[in-house]
Design a protein around this motif. Structure first.
Motif, short mmCIF file in Angstrom:
data_model
loop_
_atom_site.label_atom_id
_atom_site.label_comp_id
_atom_site.label_asym_id
_atom_site.label_seq_id
_atom_site.Cartn_x
_atom_site.Cartn_y
_atom_site.Cartn_z
N SER A 236 -2.09 11.26 7.24
CA SER A 236 -1.95 10.05 6.42
C SER A 236 -3.26 9.29 6.36
O SER A 236 -3.67 8.82 5.28
CB SER A 236 -0.85 9.15 6.99
OG SER A 236 0.38 9.82 7.04
N MET B 215 -5.75 11.30 4.15
CA MET B 215 -5.42 11.18 2.73
C MET B 215 -5.77 9.79 2.20
O MET B 215 -6.24 9.64 1.06
CB MET B 215 -3.93 11.48 2.52
CG MET B 215 -3.55 12.93 2.83
SD MET B 215 -1.77 13.21 2.82
CE MET B 215 -1.43 13.18 1.07
N HIS B 216 -5.54 8.76 3.03
CA HIS B 216 -5.88 7.40 2.61
C HIS B 216 -7.39 7.26 2.41
O HIS B 216 -7.85 6.67 1.42
CB HIS B 216 -5.38 6.40 3.65
CG HIS B 216 -5.70 4.98 3.33
ND1 HIS B 216 -5.16 4.31 2.24
CD2 HIS B 216 -6.54 4.09 3.94
CE1 HIS B 216 -5.63 3.08 2.21
NE2 HIS B 216 -6.47 2.91 3.22
N ILE C 76 1.16 8.97 -0.42
CA ILE C 76 1.09 9.34 1.00
C ILE C 76 2.45 9.14 1.67
O ILE C 76 2.95 10.01 2.39
CB ILE C 76 0.02 8.50 1.72
CG1 ILE C 76 -1.37 8.82 1.16
CG2 ILE C 76 0.06 8.75 3.23
CD1 ILE C 76 -2.47 7.94 1.71
#
Length: 651
Positions: free
Chosen positions: A522, A525-526, A535
């Motif tokens: 997470s 991806m952020h 997400i």
């Protein structure tokens, strides 16, 4: 051991402490029973090693600064109790039983001693070692262990066989004591930390355990060689290591040996009970036991009051210390061999000691309750441990296990004002947390009665935080029997037991490894610029799909596969099809024999990935099948795809 195992099992079934079972096993195996050992005193030295380990463990709980802070109790209340009980016991025996002054002194000293082994074992198991009344009891016990030394020196002198002067003998003993304590404290401060630091660097568990045992035995042996108690040396060594970073590891290493040898010690105590003497003088022995225990309770209360100890604490400590001690048996044996007391007197005193020891576990367990009854009715004293009131608890979370994870969850729930109850089986942790105001119930969460006491019918969630999957399944089973629709969340370190826990009835299983990976993904991806909504959607999909994309990995040269993990790991493996491979020219439907054993993740053709669900047609030479499954199934699937060999398991 057979008699002890059976006795402990039976006694636990009828809710009696193991100490009584060991004493009973000793009576059965000893000279008064089936005579497995006609001379139980031959085993006493080996059994005394159990006391050495017990006092070493106790020393780990008492650092040197802590002992200095207790000096007024040790050398104040301890000295007062020892003097009062010895003088009174000596006077009564001399006046009423027509004995010599020497015998009266020895018997008075024997009756003044209490059982370090039973009391420390019991209060440790109950998790009440750190309250005021138990600290008072332990302080008096420590002084009693010191007081044994003068008695062992004086007995040969009282017999008249040793011509050494009493003053000279006591002075010599004092000098020896100062020397050996100085040596042990110096070694504990400068040598032992270095030794354990070097041992810890080897990262060898066996060496650490051996070193721990060696230190305890060497410390006990050193004081024994100087004519002092072995238990004293072990206590000093433990106390010196009580401030080190290895304290908890040392305690864990020594515990199995301590418990086994302590059991052996109590068995040898039971062996010393002479049933013939008990039959002949039974009524006097029983009467003497109750009078002695009552007097010792009162004298401890008197000694405590001289040092501003509250009434309840004084009575409670007295009830813990009213039995005859194990060192009394050593004094009785020595006094009898030097003809200071007769063999009959020795047997009577030992019988009184065994009976009083048998009553001790119950008295320790109910000492606070009885102490309140002896005290003024308007006295307000804090309870042994804070009482957990569950009467008004509703819509709460039941947390099974209060280790690192359980405590973290509890803190967050408290911040959000969500009610919770905790069930934990560690007595020390229960005492510490309940003293701090936590709602913790002591016991095994696999027991239905305990879950019922935690009001599972009114709970919104049962959270199982410990790592043992088998124990978690037992809790799930017990919870489902009480509340079939119970919401049960289970924490597990890895995903190896994921399916088993779901099959057992868990509503949600949270594998730490996968959740940690999911949180990392997470964050990645952020940082990569993916919108938070996508997400969160991806995270929800993974959890709903039971972390499907996080299972399996490509093995490498350093991947360890053991017998226990071979059926729990999930590998990903690529199989390239050659011209002569069995699967070449066949469709996926024709290769259905492997579908239930492994999962075909994707098919690569000409460097491009093709989805399995969209695949049509035959496989060609040069295609690469990416499959996932357990290691052994991967091997069988590869053999089938390349050679066409179907094992019995696959078929």
């Amino acid at each position: 051991m057979l008699i002890a195992v059976v006795s402990v099992a039976v006694f636990k079934r009828i809710h009696l402490p193991p100490v009584l079972a060991y004493l009973f096993a000793g009576v059965v195996a000893g000279p008064s029973g089936i005579v497995l050992f006609s001379h139980p005193e031959d085993m006493h030295l080996t059994a005394e090693v159990g006391i050495v380990f017990l006092l070493f463990s106790l020393g780990l709980e008492f650092s040197f600064p802590k002992l200095l802070a207790m000096r007024s109790l040790v050398f104040g209340a301890g000295l007062m109790q020892m003097m009062l009980t010895t003088v009174l016991g000596c006077a009564v025996v001399w006046l009423l039983f027509d004995t010599s002054v020497a015998a009266a002194i020895v018997i008075g000293g024997m009756l003044a001693l209490s059982s370090t082994a039973i009391v420390i074992k019991q209060v440790t198991e109950m998790g009440i070692l750190n309250n005021v009344r138990t600290q008072l009891a332990v302080s008096i016990l420590l002084f009693q262990d010191l007081a044994v030394v003068p008695f062992l020196i004086v007995i040969p002198l009282l017999s008249g066989q040793d011509q050494t002067s009493l003053a000279m003998a006591l002075t010599l003993a004092l000098i020896k004591g100062v020397v050996v304590v100085a040596v042990l404290m110096s070694a504990g401060k400068w040598l032992l930390p270095w030794v354990f630091r070097e041992v810890a660097r080897t990262r060898t568990d066996e060496l650490f355990v051996l070193t721990t045992i060696l230190v305890a035995l060497l410390a006990g042996g050193l004081t024994y060689a100087f004519g002092l108690s072995m238990a004293l040396g072990a206590f000093l060594a433990g106390m010196m290591l009580g401030e080190s970073q290895y304290k908890y590891q040392l305690e864990a290493d020594i515990r199995p040996f301590r418990d086994i040898l302590m059991g052996l010690f109590f068995v040898t105590v039971g062996m010393q009970l002479d049933l013939d003497v008990l039959m002949d003088y039974g009524h006097w022995i029983v009467l003497g036991v109750f009078i002695l225990m009552a007097i010792k309770v009162i004298l401890v209360r008197v000694a405590a009051s001289m040092f501003s100890i509250s009434s309840v604490d004084g009575w409670s400590a007295g009830l813990k210390l009213c039995q005859v001690g194990e060192f009394s048996f050593v004094i009785a044996s020595l006094a009898s061999s030097h003809s200071v007391i007769t063999a009959t007197q020795s047997s009577i005193l030992i019988s009184m000691g065994v009976i009083s020891m048998a009553l001790t576990p119950w008295l320790v367990e109910h000492s606070l309750e009885l102490a309140h009854k002896f005290s003024a009715k308007d006295s307000i004293i804090e309870p042994e441990v804070a009482v957990v009131d569950v009467a008004d608890v509703r819509e709460h979370v039941i947390i099974c296990g209060f280790g690192r994870v359980g405590q973290s969850v509890a803190r967050m729930l408290k911040m959000e004002n969500v009610p919770y109850l905790v069930i934990d089986v560690d007595p020390i942790r229960v005492y510490e947390s309940r003293s701090a105001g936590e709602q913790v119930i002591y016991g095994d969460a696999t027991q239905k009665d305990l879950l019922h006491s935690a009001r599972i019918d009114d709970a919104r969630l049962v959270l199982i935080t410990f790592a043992e999957a088998d124990k978690a399944k037992q809790v799930i089973n017990a919870a489902k029997q009480l509340k079939p629709n119970a919401e049960i969340m289970v924490r597990t370190p890895r995903d190896a037991d994921l399916e088993d826990l779901y099959n057992a009835g868990a509503t949600q299983v949270v594998p730490e490894l996968q959740e940690g990976s999911l949180m990392l993904i997470s964050q990645v991806m952020h940082c990569a610029g993916i919108p938070m909504s996508r997400i969160l959607k991806r995270v929800r999909q993974e959890r709903k799909g039971r972390y499907d994309h996080l299972h399996g990995f490509y093995p490498g040269e350093t991947t360890e596969i053991s017998y226990n993990t071979a059926d729990k790991l999930e590998f990903i493996h690529a199989i390239a099809l050659g011209t002569d491979a069995f699967a070449t020219g066949k469709t996926l439907q024709e290769l259905a024999a492997i579908h239930n054993k492994v999962k075909i993740k994707s098919i690569r053709r000409n460097g491009e990935d093709c989805k399995v669900e969209d695949w049509q047609g035959e496989l060609l030479a040069g295609d690469v099948l990416v499959i996932a499954g357990k290691p052994r199934r991967i091997e069988r699937a590869e053999r089938y795809l390349l050679e066409g060999f179907v094992t019995r398991r696959q078929s």
